[in-house]
Scaffold this motif. Structure first.
Motif, PDB file in Angstrom:
ATOM      1  N   MET A   1      53.304  60.845  49.528  1.00  0.00           N
ATOM      2  CA  MET A   1      54.333  59.967  48.967  1.00  0.00           C
ATOM      3  C   MET A   1      54.375  58.622  49.697  1.00  0.00           C
ATOM      4  SD  MET A   1      55.764  61.632  46.468  1.00  0.00           S
ATOM      5  CE  MET A   1      57.349  60.824  46.192  1.00  0.00           C
ATOM      6  N   ILE A   2      54.284  58.668  51.014  1.00  0.00           N
ATOM      7  CA  ILE A   2      54.338  57.412  51.768  1.00  0.00           C
ATOM      8  C   ILE A   2      53.001  56.678  51.737  1.00  0.00           C
ATOM      9  CG2 ILE A   2      56.176  58.345  53.222  1.00  0.00           C
ATOM     10  CD1 ILE A   2      54.222  58.501  55.527  1.00  0.00           C
ATOM     11  N   LEU A   3      51.901  57.438  51.709  1.00  0.00           N
ATOM     12  CA  LEU A   3      50.591  56.803  51.625  1.00  0.00           C
ATOM     13  C   LEU A   3      50.414  56.061  50.308  1.00  0.00           C
ATOM     14  CD1 LEU A   3      48.313  59.643  53.059  1.00  0.00           C
ATOM     15  CD2 LEU A   3      48.912  57.505  54.208  1.00  0.00           C
ATOM     16  N   ALA A   4      50.953  56.631  49.218  1.00  0.00           N
ATOM     17  CA  ALA A   4      50.790  56.017  47.902  1.00  0.00           C
ATOM     18  C   ALA A   4      51.335  54.596  47.877  1.00  0.00           C
ATOM     19  CB  ALA A   4      51.483  56.881  46.842  1.00  0.00           C
ATOM     20  N   ASP A   5      52.524  54.410  48.449  1.00  0.00           N
ATOM     21  CA  ASP A   5      53.102  53.059  48.508  1.00  0.00           C
ATOM     22  C   ASP A   5      52.196  52.096  49.267  1.00  0.00           C
ATOM     23  OD1 ASP A   5      55.352  53.733  47.108  1.00  0.00           O
ATOM     24  OD2 ASP A   5      56.708  53.766  48.822  1.00  0.00           O
ATOM     25  N   ALA A   6      51.737  52.530  50.443  1.00  0.00           N
ATOM     26  CA  ALA A   6      50.933  51.648  51.294  1.00  0.00           C
ATOM     27  C   ALA A   6      49.580  51.342  50.660  1.00  0.00           C
ATOM     28  CB  ALA A   6      50.750  52.281  52.669  1.00  0.00           C
ATOM     29  N   ILE A   7      48.981  52.329  49.990  1.00  0.00           N
ATOM     30  CA  ILE A   7      47.700  52.105  49.309  1.00  0.00           C
ATOM     31  C   ILE A   7      47.856  51.041  48.232  1.00  0.00           C
ATOM     32  CG2 ILE A   7      46.024  53.157  47.745  1.00  0.00           C
ATOM     33  CD1 ILE A   7      46.558  55.822  49.251  1.00  0.00           C
ATOM     34  N   SER A   8      48.880  51.192  47.401  1.00  0.00           N
ATOM     35  CA  SER A   8      49.101  50.246  46.307  1.00  0.00           C
ATOM     36  C   SER A   8      49.362  48.835  46.843  1.00  0.00           C
ATOM     37  CB  SER A   8      50.269  50.717  45.445  1.00  0.00           C
ATOM     38  OG  SER A   8      50.509  49.843  44.377  1.00  0.00           O
ATOM     39  N   TYR A   9      50.156  48.762  47.900  1.00  0.00           N
ATOM     40  CA  TYR A   9      50.470  47.469  48.510  1.00  0.00           C
ATOM     41  C   TYR A   9      49.218  46.822  49.100  1.00  0.00           C
ATOM     42  CZ  TYR A   9      52.407  44.246  52.038  1.00  0.00           C
ATOM     43  OH  TYR A   9      52.686  43.157  52.815  1.00  0.00           O
ATOM     44  N   GLY A  10      48.450  47.590  49.871  1.00  0.00           N
ATOM     45  CA  GLY A  10      47.252  47.053  50.500  1.00  0.00           C
ATOM     46  C   GLY A  10      46.208  46.622  49.486  1.00  0.00           C
ATOM     47  N   ALA A  11      46.054  47.405  48.407  1.00  0.00           N
ATOM     48  CA  ALA A  11      45.073  47.068  47.376  1.00  0.00           C
ATOM     49  C   ALA A  11      45.453  45.777  46.660  1.00  0.00           C
ATOM     50  CB  ALA A  11      44.956  48.217  46.381  1.00  0.00           C
ATOM     51  N   LYS A  12      46.738  45.622  46.360  1.00  0.00           N
ATOM     52  CA  LYS A  12      47.185  44.424  45.637  1.00  0.00           C
ATOM     53  C   LYS A  12      47.129  43.176  46.515  1.00  0.00           C
ATOM     54  CE  LYS A  12      51.098  42.420  43.130  1.00  0.00           C
ATOM     55  NZ  LYS A  12      52.501  42.610  42.684  1.00  0.00           N
ATOM     56  N   LYS A  13      47.626  43.285  47.738  1.00  0.00           N
ATOM     57  CA  LYS A  13      47.755  42.098  48.580  1.00  0.00           C
ATOM     58  C   LYS A  13      46.429  41.633  49.154  1.00  0.00           C
ATOM     59  CE  LYS A  13      50.317  40.156  52.475  1.00  0.00           C
ATOM     60  NZ  LYS A  13      51.417  40.342  53.435  1.00  0.00           N
ATOM     61  N   TYR A  14      45.564  42.577  49.575  1.00  0.00           N
ATOM     62  CA  TYR A  14      44.371  42.198  50.335  1.00  0.00           C
ATOM     63  C   TYR A  14      43.081  42.313  49.547  1.00  0.00           C
ATOM     64  CZ  TYR A  14      47.520  42.090  54.300  1.00  0.00           C
ATOM     65  OH  TYR A  14      48.551  41.780  55.158  1.00  0.00           O
ATOM     66  N   LYS A  15      43.098  43.009  48.393  1.00  0.00           N
ATOM     67  CA  LYS A  15      41.917  43.149  47.534  1.00  0.00           C
ATOM     68  C   LYS A  15      40.670  43.505  48.363  1.00  0.00           C
ATOM     69  CE  LYS A  15      43.730  40.030  44.008  1.00  0.00           C
ATOM     70  NZ  LYS A  15      45.100  40.039  44.590  1.00  0.00           N
ATOM     71  N   PRO A  16      40.716  44.610  49.100  1.00  0.00           N
ATOM     72  CA  PRO A  16      39.614  44.965  50.008  1.00  0.00           C
ATOM     73  C   PRO A  16      38.415  45.536  49.256  1.00  0.00           C
ATOM     74  CG  PRO A  16      41.237  46.715  49.977  1.00  0.00           C
ATOM     75  CD  PRO A  16      41.802  45.608  49.120  1.00  0.00           C
ATOM     76  N   THR A  17      37.311  45.652  49.986  1.00  0.00           N
ATOM     77  CA  THR A  17      36.142  46.330  49.424  1.00  0.00           C
ATOM     78  C   THR A  17      36.363  47.834  49.331  1.00  0.00           C
ATOM     79  OG1 THR A  17      33.753  46.539  49.616  1.00  0.00           O
ATOM     80  CG2 THR A  17      34.987  46.661  51.662  1.00  0.00           C
ATOM     81  N   ALA A  18      37.270  48.371  50.170  1.00  0.00           N
ATOM     82  CA  ALA A  18      37.602  49.795  50.127  1.00  0.00           C
ATOM     83  C   ALA A  18      38.940  50.016  50.812  1.00  0.00           C
ATOM     84  CB  ALA A  18      36.522  50.632  50.807  1.00  0.00           C
ATOM     85  N   VAL A  19      39.608  51.066  50.376  1.00  0.00           N
ATOM     86  CA  VAL A  19      40.821  51.545  51.044  1.00  0.00           C
ATOM     87  C   VAL A  19      40.468  52.877  51.706  1.00  0.00           C
ATOM     88  CG1 VAL A  19      43.195  52.328  50.760  1.00  0.00           C
ATOM     89  CG2 VAL A  19      42.327  50.437  49.357  1.00  0.00           C
ATOM     90  N   VAL A  20      40.774  52.992  52.995  1.00  0.00           N
ATOM     91  CA  VAL A  20      40.494  54.212  53.751  1.00  0.00           C
ATOM     92  C   VAL A  20      41.814  54.815  54.193  1.00  0.00           C
ATOM     93  CG1 VAL A  20      39.282  55.218  55.717  1.00  0.00           C
ATOM     94  CG2 VAL A  20      38.335  53.206  54.563  1.00  0.00           C
ATOM     95  N   THR A  21      42.063  56.056  53.824  1.00  0.00           N
ATOM     96  CA  THR A  21      43.278  56.746  54.246  1.00  0.00           C
ATOM     97  C   THR A  21      42.909  57.867  55.203  1.00  0.00           C
ATOM     98  OG1 THR A  21      43.173  58.224  52.324  1.00  0.00           O
ATOM     99  CG2 THR A  21      44.494  56.228  52.103  1.00  0.00           C
ATOM    100  N   ILE A  22      43.779  58.106  56.184  1.00  0.00           N
ATOM    101  CA  ILE A  22      43.564  59.197  57.135  1.00  0.00           C
ATOM    102  C   ILE A  22      44.903  59.845  57.425  1.00  0.00           C
ATOM    103  CG2 ILE A  22      43.573  57.529  59.047  1.00  0.00           C
ATOM    104  CD1 ILE A  22      41.768  59.526  60.580  1.00  0.00           C
ATOM    105  N   ALA A  23      44.939  61.177  57.303  1.00  0.00           N
ATOM    106  CA  ALA A  23      46.221  61.877  57.390  1.00  0.00           C
ATOM    107  C   ALA A  23      46.011  63.349  57.682  1.00  0.00           C
ATOM    108  CB  ALA A  23      46.987  61.732  56.069  1.00  0.00           C
TER     109      ALA A  23
END
Length: 492
Positions: free
Chosen positions: A350-372
């Motif tokens: 639930m908390i990762l989903a918010d951060a993923i969406s925010y990071g993808a929109k704001k920074y437009k990275p080549t990849a999003v990496v999650t670790i949990a």
């Protein structure tokens, strides 16, 4: 407040060069045992040297490659055993620990990778986290690795081994910082505390920008997942945002931006879907993913990696209260997607989903990496010493697994089967929080829905993120798993 150690704690200093001389030198040696096994105990030989052993052949495969560099060769374990045993010697010695130098003599043949692994073991194996006002046992502070006699005349590439010591030190420090953050007791470790620790960890590093987003900011921007999980706690949630940009110090970017997202649940009761009491005390380490992201980010910024690195750590306590979120709730995440809540103990996604969406929109990275430390299913599938890698790109997952293996962290690539996509879709919202099917896989597929079609690499460390006993360089409880992999992967 509990008397916790200063974070980060000091680590063992390791140097390499010609033989050191002095009155308080403790001589040790690494010896090679034939075959795939080596004696487990550190022995005192007839010459007065303490001896640790490594096997001639690698002992077990770590990933999909047959290459020797991807196999456990015993050097980390030997370093850890050696430093722990000499720690007992130093603790009982009348001369203060800081005056001792532990001198390590190497076998006839060794490589820079061996030395790097040895240094990781020496540093990480010497690490502990104890909350006490009593005198702590003395431990080894200084280690000197001896170069072979005549190295200056033999064409020996000294710089390769100096670099290996520096690399091993950086990797060891990253693991130790992650452990410190993970093992801090929950009564101390609020989301605000973790945010301040992250800020302190990168203080003074040029090219780094820190933003600590409080609950009011999260409310204004629509971070419904983080707010839902943190609602039951008296200590409000936060979002930690760290950015390293080489261009800020007039260095070029040679690679594209990567966003790292680490789970930062500072304590997890399970919420209304409450966990059993047995083992709940270790839930202070449920932010090991976030801790490893903070530690890796610091190491990458210190080494001035030529790419923009963004670290996002959503942090909250998942507590039980009249305001806690409930099974059956529908939560709107940052970006507008909605989740049907079916289990409040699945709070990490639930908390990762918010951060993923925010990071993808704001920074437009080549990849999003999650670790949990995300799912018990990953632990059941792979055990307690191997992390799961989920990736849209199989080759990217294998590459990360191999890089992690070279620095002593086990990974195994896992699939995300398309036939499970319907399970992720909810009948009453956009997505279902805990879809039916293999739990680790469907959790990764849930997270993928929030990437805005950018590539995802998801690392589930529910198994190796915690340890119940000591082995190799690992000690209980939080292991710091993942920090070394992220550093090694993004540096090379």
């Amino acid at each position: 407040m509990a008397p916790i150690p200063n974070i980060p704690q000091k680590v063992t200093s390791v140097t390499i060069g010609p033989r050191a001389e002095g009155s308080e030198i403790i001589e040790t040696e690494i010896k090679v045992a034939p075959g795939q096994t080596a004696p487990g105990d550190v022995e005192l030989d007839t010459s007065g040297r303490w001896v640790a052993w490594v096997p001639t052949e690698p002992t077990r495969p770590l990933d999909l490659s047959d290459g020797r560099e991807f196999l456990e060769d015993g050097w980390r374990g030997a370093g850890a055993k050696l430093v722990r045993r000499i720690g007992k010697v130093v603790d009982g010695h009348p001369v203060r620990a800081k005056k001792h130098i532990v001198q390590v003599n190497l076998p006839a043949e060794f490589t820079p990778d061996n030395v790097r692994s040895l240094v990781i073991g020496l540093i990480v194996g010497n690490h502990s986290f104890v909350t006490t006002n009593k005198r702590k046992p003395a431990r080894v502070r200084n280690v000197h690795v001896v170069l072979p006699e005549g190295y200056e005349f033999s064409g020996f590439e000294t710089s390769d081994y100096v670099d290996a010591v520096q690399q091993g030190t950086a990797l060891g420090k990253a693991t130790c910082l992650s452990r410190d953050l993970a093992n801090a007791p929950a009564n101390v470790k609020s989301p605000e505390w973790l945010a301040n620790q992250a800020k302190q960890a990168v203080a003074g590093l040029d090219g780094v920008k820190v933003r600590l987003r409080d609950a009011g900011w999260l409310e204004d921007k629509g971070f419904g997942g983080i707010l839902a999980v943190g609602r039951g706690s008296s200590r409000p949630p936060m979002l930690i945002e760290l950015v390293w940009d080489p261009q800020k110090i007039d260095k070029p970017r040679r690679r594209r931006t990567v966003v790292l997202v680490g789970k930062g649940v500072t304590f997890d009761t399970g919420g209304i879907s409450v966990k059993p009491a047995a083992g709940m005390d270790t839930m202070r380490t449920d932010m090991t993913g976030g801790a490893s992201v903070i530690a890796a980010f610091r190491a990458l910024a210190e080494q001035q990696v030529p790419r923009k690195i963004v670290a996002l750590i959503p942090t909250a306590e998942n507590m039980i209260d009249g305001k806690s979120y409930r099974p059956g709730d529908v939560v709107e995440h940052y970006g507008g997607l909605t989740s049907e809540v079916t289990n409040t103990d699945a709070e990490g996604r639930m908390i990762l989903a918010d951060a993923i969406s925010y990071g993808a929109k704001k920074y437009k990275p080549t990849a999003v990496v999650t670790i949990a430390t995300l799912t018990g299913a990953a632990k059941l599938a792979l055990g307690t010493r191997t992390g799961a890698v989920f990736s849209d790109n199989w080759g990217a997952g294998v590459k990360l697994a191999r890089r992690g293996a070279t620095v002593g962290e086990n990974w195994w690539p896992m699939p995300m089967q398309e036939y499970l996509e319907d399970n992720v879709t909810s009948k009453i919202a956009d997505v279902r929080q805990t879809p039916k099917g293999p739990g680790a896989t469907t959790a990764a597929m849930f997270l993928r829905r929030f990437t805005r079609d950018l590539p995802l690499i998801h690392l589930d460390i529910a198994g190796p993120g915690r340890a119940e006993s000591t082995y190799d360089e690992v000690t209980p409880v939080g292991t710091g798993f993942g920090a070394r992999t992220l550093v090694q992967w993004l540096l090379h």
